[in-house]
Enzyme design. Structure first.
Site, PDB file in Angstrom:
ATOM      1  N   GLY A   1       6.709 -72.291  -1.453  1.00 37.64           N
ATOM      2  CA  GLY A   1       7.391 -71.979  -0.278  1.00 37.64           C
ATOM      3  C   GLY A   1       7.108 -71.433   0.822  1.00 37.64           C
ATOM      4  O   GLY A   1       7.404 -70.609   2.056  1.00 37.64           O
TER       5      GLY A   1
ATOM      6  N   GLY B   1       6.753 -68.458  -8.596  1.00 41.57           N
ATOM      7  CA  GLY B   1       5.961 -68.523 -10.223  1.00 41.57           C
ATOM      8  C   GLY B   1       4.543 -68.876  -9.937  1.00 41.57           C
ATOM      9  O   GLY B   1       3.729 -68.678 -11.848  1.00 41.57           O
TER      10      GLY B   1
ATOM     11  N   GLU C   1      -1.333 -82.637 -20.519  1.00 39.73           N
ATOM     12  CA  GLU C   1      -2.549 -81.276 -20.109  1.00 39.73           C
ATOM     13  C   GLU C   1      -2.223 -81.403 -21.382  1.00 39.73           C
ATOM     14  O   GLU C   1      -1.807 -80.904 -22.886  1.00 39.73           O
ATOM     15  CB  GLU C   1      -1.239 -80.440 -19.625  1.00 39.73           C
ATOM     16  CG  GLU C   1      -1.478 -79.956 -18.423  1.00 39.73           C
ATOM     17  CD  GLU C   1      -0.517 -78.930 -17.983  1.00 39.73           C
ATOM     18  OE1 GLU C   1      -0.246 -77.809 -19.120  1.00 39.73           O
ATOM     19  OE2 GLU C   1       0.224 -78.695 -17.142  1.00 39.73           O
TER      20      GLU C   1
ATOM     21  N   HIS D   1       8.913 -76.893 -14.506  1.00 35.88           N
ATOM     22  CA  HIS D   1       8.288 -77.794 -13.100  1.00 35.88           C
ATOM     23  C   HIS D   1      10.105 -78.259 -12.946  1.00 35.88           C
ATOM     24  O   HIS D   1      10.407 -79.457 -12.516  1.00 35.88           O
ATOM     25  CB  HIS D   1       7.726 -78.783 -13.443  1.00 35.88           C
ATOM     26  CG  HIS D   1       6.195 -78.626 -13.603  1.00 35.88           C
ATOM     27  ND1 HIS D   1       5.727 -79.533 -14.386  1.00 35.88           N
ATOM     28  CD2 HIS D   1       5.635 -77.480 -13.681  1.00 35.88           C
ATOM     29  CE1 HIS D   1       4.140 -79.392 -14.686  1.00 35.88           C
ATOM     30  NE2 HIS D   1       4.369 -77.662 -14.426  1.00 35.88           N
TER      31      HIS D   1
ATOM     32  N   ASN E   1       1.796 -81.575 -11.507  1.00 32.44           N
ATOM     33  CA  ASN E   1       2.020 -80.207 -12.063  1.00 32.44           C
ATOM     34  C   ASN E   1       1.813 -80.191 -10.278  1.00 32.44           C
ATOM     35  O   ASN E   1       1.325 -80.206  -9.517  1.00 32.44           O
ATOM     36  CB  ASN E   1       0.967 -79.525 -11.991  1.00 32.44           C
ATOM     37  CG  ASN E   1       0.086 -79.799 -13.708  1.00 32.44           C
ATOM     38  OD1 ASN E   1      -0.165 -80.555 -13.665  1.00 32.44           O
ATOM     39  ND2 ASN E   1       0.483 -78.780 -14.920  1.00 32.44           N
TER      40      ASN E   1
HETATM   41  P1  FAE Z   1       8.408 -70.210  -6.899  1.00 27.50           P
HETATM   42  O1  FAE Z   1       8.028 -70.381  -6.913  1.00 27.50           O
HETATM   43  O2  FAE Z   1       9.735 -70.477  -8.175  1.00 27.50           O
HETATM   44  O3  FAE Z   1       9.411 -68.451  -6.409  1.00 27.50           O
HETATM   45  C1  FAE Z   1      10.497 -68.549  -5.748  1.00 27.50           C
HETATM   46  C2  FAE Z   1      11.179 -67.286  -5.659  1.00 27.50           C
HETATM   47  O4  FAE Z   1      12.249 -67.030  -5.013  1.00 27.50           O
HETATM   48  C3  FAE Z   1      11.123 -66.240  -7.432  1.00 27.50           C
HETATM   49  O5  FAE Z   1       9.455 -65.533  -6.510  1.00 27.50           O
HETATM   50  C4  FAE Z   1      12.450 -65.794  -6.959  1.00 27.50           C
HETATM   51  O6  FAE Z   1      11.745 -64.975  -7.640  1.00 27.50           O
HETATM   52  C5  FAE Z   1      12.933 -65.612  -5.616  1.00 27.50           C
HETATM   53  N1  FAE Z   1      14.238 -65.610  -5.320  1.00 27.50           N
HETATM   54  C6  FAE Z   1      14.922 -66.955  -6.402  1.00 27.50           C
HETATM   55  N2  FAE Z   1      16.242 -66.287  -6.172  1.00 27.50           N
HETATM   56  C7  FAE Z   1      16.535 -65.495  -5.627  1.00 27.50           C
HETATM   57  C8  FAE Z   1      17.179 -64.450  -3.588  1.00 27.50           C
HETATM   58  N3  FAE Z   1      19.091 -65.069  -4.369  1.00 27.50           N
HETATM   59  N4  FAE Z   1      17.056 -63.705  -3.396  1.00 27.50           N
HETATM   60  C9  FAE Z   1      15.889 -63.136  -2.934  1.00 27.50           C
HETATM   61  N5  FAE Z   1      14.472 -64.172  -3.820  1.00 27.50           N
HETATM   62  C10 FAE Z   1      15.217 -64.795  -5.291  1.00 27.50           C
HETATM   63  O7  FAE Z   1       9.298 -71.401  -5.732  1.00 27.50           O
HETATM   64  N6  FAE Z   1       2.714 -75.787 -11.673  1.00 27.50           N
HETATM   65  C11 FAE Z   1       1.665 -76.388 -11.028  1.00 27.50           C
HETATM   66  O8  FAE Z   1       1.616 -76.507 -10.423  1.00 27.50           O
HETATM   67  N7  FAE Z   1       0.420 -76.336 -11.675  1.00 27.50           N
HETATM   68  C12 FAE Z   1       0.686 -74.908 -13.213  1.00 27.50           C
HETATM   69  O9  FAE Z   1      -0.080 -75.187 -13.987  1.00 27.50           O
HETATM   70  C13 FAE Z   1       1.774 -74.495 -13.307  1.00 27.50           C
HETATM   71  N8  FAE Z   1       2.282 -73.813 -14.261  1.00 27.50           N
HETATM   72  C14 FAE Z   1       3.148 -73.607 -15.249  1.00 27.50           C
HETATM   73  C15 FAE Z   1       3.666 -72.165 -15.969  1.00 27.50           C
HETATM   74  C16 FAE Z   1       5.117 -71.608 -16.082  1.00 27.50           C
HETATM   75  C17 FAE Z   1       5.186 -71.222 -17.523  1.00 27.50           C
HETATM   76  C18 FAE Z   1       6.119 -71.857 -15.032  1.00 27.50           C
HETATM   77  C19 FAE Z   1       7.578 -71.269 -15.115  1.00 27.50           C
HETATM   78  C20 FAE Z   1       5.931 -72.522 -13.927  1.00 27.50           C
HETATM   79  C21 FAE Z   1       4.281 -73.534 -14.045  1.00 27.50           C
HETATM   80  N9  FAE Z   1       4.407 -74.264 -12.540  1.00 27.50           N
HETATM   81  C22 FAE Z   1       3.019 -75.318 -12.576  1.00 27.50           C
HETATM   82  C23 FAE Z   1       5.035 -74.492 -11.916  1.00 27.50           C
HETATM   83  C24 FAE Z   1       5.183 -73.593 -10.153  1.00 27.50           C
HETATM   84  O10 FAE Z   1       5.321 -72.480 -10.777  1.00 27.50           O
HETATM   85  C25 FAE Z   1       6.419 -74.179  -9.448  1.00 27.50           C
HETATM   86  O11 FAE Z   1       6.534 -75.167  -9.424  1.00 27.50           O
HETATM   87  C26 FAE Z   1       5.974 -73.315  -8.430  1.00 27.50           C
HETATM   88  O12 FAE Z   1       6.405 -71.790  -8.818  1.00 27.50           O
HETATM   89  C27 FAE Z   1       7.810 -73.557  -7.735  1.00 27.50           C
HETATM   90  O13 FAE Z   1       7.338 -72.829  -6.188  1.00 27.50           O
HETATM   91  P2  FAE Z   1       8.787 -72.666  -5.174  1.00 27.50           P
HETATM   92  O14 FAE Z   1       7.970 -72.322  -3.998  1.00 27.50           O
HETATM   93  O15 FAE Z   1       9.772 -73.719  -5.077  1.00 27.50           O
END
Ligand code: FAE
Length: 550
Positions: free
Chosen positions: A69, A162, A406, A491, A529
């Site tokens: 996002g 992520g 998966e 997720h 996903n």
């Molecule tokens: P996200 O990517 O979590 O980014 C949020 C960021 O904000 C992070 O870098 C945090 O460190 C940072 N943050 C948090 N709090 C603070 C703060 N107070 N101040 C500053 N920075 C902060 O959010 N999804 C798929 O669609 N396909 C896959 O194959 C898949 N595999 C996955 C495997 C694993 C092991 C994991 C953990 C997740 C997987 N996901 C997968 C889920 C996907 O990575 C996740 O839904 C997204 O990354 C969420 O995106 P957002 O932008 O919501």
């Protein structure tokens, strides 16, 4: 057998050839340079300009978090001429460690692996009865295994969120499922414009089915396909952001190995197109985006002269605060991920910092129905010693049984005779974040027992496969005697849901100039996903916000 997205009756039109031919010059160039420079690309091409936040500064737009996002918001705002400052609590992940690699290996986690833990918390905690976790130095590592009441929520930490740690599975949900999940969003627009845009920018592609059929590193997936089909389930190829040409070269031994060497969870050193290689690289190219890594936002409150005062802690790699900074921003985008955004907003509402937020804050949280399991195969069904860590197929029983599974790797480096699965299910349970005034902590009410519907849905697939194959579940992967990995999610979704906590485009109610633009907007489940949906929804919302608010 089909080789299109499992729920891809939208029009993203992803096929391997179509992807390569149809991405247009910008993506074509990025894909080419990514392949050409893959061995050292993250180090050689830092995704974004470094520029530490200066206390007292004023910024037009501050984005909290650098995941999907946040990256979409930064790119689109910067392209519209608006300077953006991104604040990320994790590290930049652009510098090799002593071993010459940026990311550590899945089977030998070191301090780079976990976010501020002294012991690993591996999703698979044991194997053949032996515990797998080990002590590590406390460090601002890449994967956070955050314990929230009855569930461990895995999240990426660092510039790219992520995308640094995930499997890259890039799935567009079936249109009818999307319409049921977010009924106030025009699905026609999403499937005509924003899903295709997200897929193109993320660099989504499909494994070549012919190569798949012969690749040793996908023997485990072919076993998974055979067992699914013999039990009467459709096996579908799943698109991914991994560079499939690079994967084929890895398997052929002509380039340094990443996925084929089992890299996933703690970062991929080559081959995976994380946000550092896509959205964030393009955001940096505008010259208008600055990123402060190892900076954590702790508060956002209305500023006396208009806009918002944002409090930010600078961290060292041990997690200690080395400086407390305060800046003002005209607009703030919450993109800290479902858990990060929910925790901030729940605290800010409860403590009176943002009193205008409504009662929907913290609600409608779900774990996308994630549940894991393994099956023990017969000796004539080996799954292979070498397993590509990027999954590329799944078993679709969503309509009949509420589960999409998966076929996942077990990249242990030895023959395990095991098939391993991560199921996404239609779990109806929803959690809620609340503020505990006594401890100052934000807590999630979630109970492990709430995973039972997910287990029942996953069993609609695996009980039938076991019956057909004459096989049993593994009970040695999640602790001794445990069949189901029902303690975790990859997720997290929800907590500041679209058209409830925000308006229909992510503007937080009660405080003009504050927006939510991450997985917190989605109420608990995407049926697949989630990151393509998070990205596409962010593309939709930011286009509207730029046109109307700026
Ligand atoms: P996200 O990517 O979590 O980014 C949020 C960021 O904000 C992070 O870098 C945090 O460190 C940072 N943050 C948090 N709090 C603070 C703060 N107070 N101040 C500053 N920075 C902060 O959010 N999804 C798929 O669609 N396909 C896959 O194959 C898949 N595999 C996955 C495997 C694993 C092991 C994991 C953990 C997740 C997987 N996901 C997968 C889920 C996907 O990575 C996740 O839904 C997204 O990354 C969420 O995106 P957002 O932008 O919501």
């Amino acid at each position: 057998m089909s080789h299109h997205p499992p729920h891809g009756n939208g029009s993203p039109g992803i096929s391997r050839r179509g992807f390569i031919a149809g991405t247009g010059s910008l993506l074509g160039a990025v894909a080419l340079s990514a392949t050409a420079t893959a061995p050292a690309r993250a180090a050689a091409h830092p995704a974004t300009a470094a520029g530490p936040l200066v206390s007292g500064a004023h910024v037009p737009v501050l984005v909290i978090g650098t995941g999907y996002g946040g990256s979409v918001a930064a790119l689109r705002l910067a392209r519209a001429g608006v300077p953006v400052h991104m604040v990320e609590m994790g590290m930049a992940w652009d510098t090799p460690g002593p071993d010459g690699k940026i990311f550590c290996h899945t089977t030998s986690p070191d301090r780079r692996s976990y976010w501020l833990r002294t012991r690993t918390r591996q999703p698979l905690s044991s194997f053949l009865g032996f515990p797998l976790d080990k002590d590590i130095p406390r460090y601002t590592g890449i994967l956070d295994a955050e314990e929230l009441g009855g569930i461990t929520v895995y999240q990426g930490r660092g510039v790219g969120g992520g995308s640094l740690v995930n499997g890259g599975m890039a799935v567009t949900p079936r249109r009818s499922h999307f319409a049921a999940i977010l009924p106030t969003v025009d699905a026609g627009e999403m499937y005509a414009t924003y899903y295709p845009r997200a897929n193109a920018e993320l660099g989504v592609g499909l494994v070549d089915p012919d190569w798949f059929d012969s690749a040793a590193c996908y023997q485990y997936a072919r076993v998974g396909r055979r067992h699914a089909q013999r039990a009467g389930f459709p096996f579908v190829f799943v698109p991914d952001v991994y560079d499939w040409d690079y994967m084929e070269q890895e398997a052929a031994g002509t380039v340094p190995k990443s996925a084929v060497a089992g890299e996933i969870l703690y970062g991929n050193n080559h081959g995976k197109k994380s946000l550092q290689q896509t959205y964030l690289a393009r955001a940096a190219a505008t010259g208008r985006v600055t990123v402060s890594a190892l900076h954590r936002v702790t508060s956002v409150a209305p500023a006396p002269g208009g806009g918002y005062t944002v409090a930010v802690d600078q961290l060292d790699t041990g997690g200690a605060t080395t400086a407390a900074k305060t800046v003002t921003a005209d607009r703030v985008f919450f993109a800290a991920g479902s858990v990060g955004t929910s925790k901030l907003l729940v605290r800010l509402r409860a403590t009176g910092a943002l009193p205008g937020l409504n009662g929907e804050i913290g609600r409608h949280w779900g774990e996308n129905g994630n549940v894991m399991c393994g099956r023990a195969n017969h000796l004539w069904d080996p799954t292979g010693r070498v397993q590509a860590a990027i999954p590329c197929g799944g078993i679709d029983n969503w309509d009949a049984g509420g589960a999409f599974a998966e076929v996942a790797p077990l990249p242990t480096g030895i023959e395990t005779y095991a098939s391993f699965y991560l199921s996404i299910t239609r779990n109806p349970h929803r959690g809620r974040f609340t503020y505990n005034a006594a401890t100052g902590a934000v807590e999630l009410d979630w109970q492990r027992a709430w995973k039972q519907p997910s287990i029942d849905m996953a069993k609609t697939i695996f009980d039938r496969i076991n019956a057909k194959e004459g096989t049993i579940y593994r009970s040695d992967l999640f602790g001794v005697g445990r069949v189901w990995g029902d303690h975790l999610t990859y997720h997290p979704l929800g907590g500041a849901v679209l058209d409830k906590a925000t308006d229909n485009h992510g503007r937080l109610h009660g405080h003009p100039g504050l927006y939510v633009i991450d997985g917190a907007l989605i109420p608990g489940n995407t049926s697949v996903n989630p990151f393509v949906t998070i990205t596409a929804l962010a593309e939709r919302n930011i286009e509207h916000i730029i046109a109307n608010d700026l």
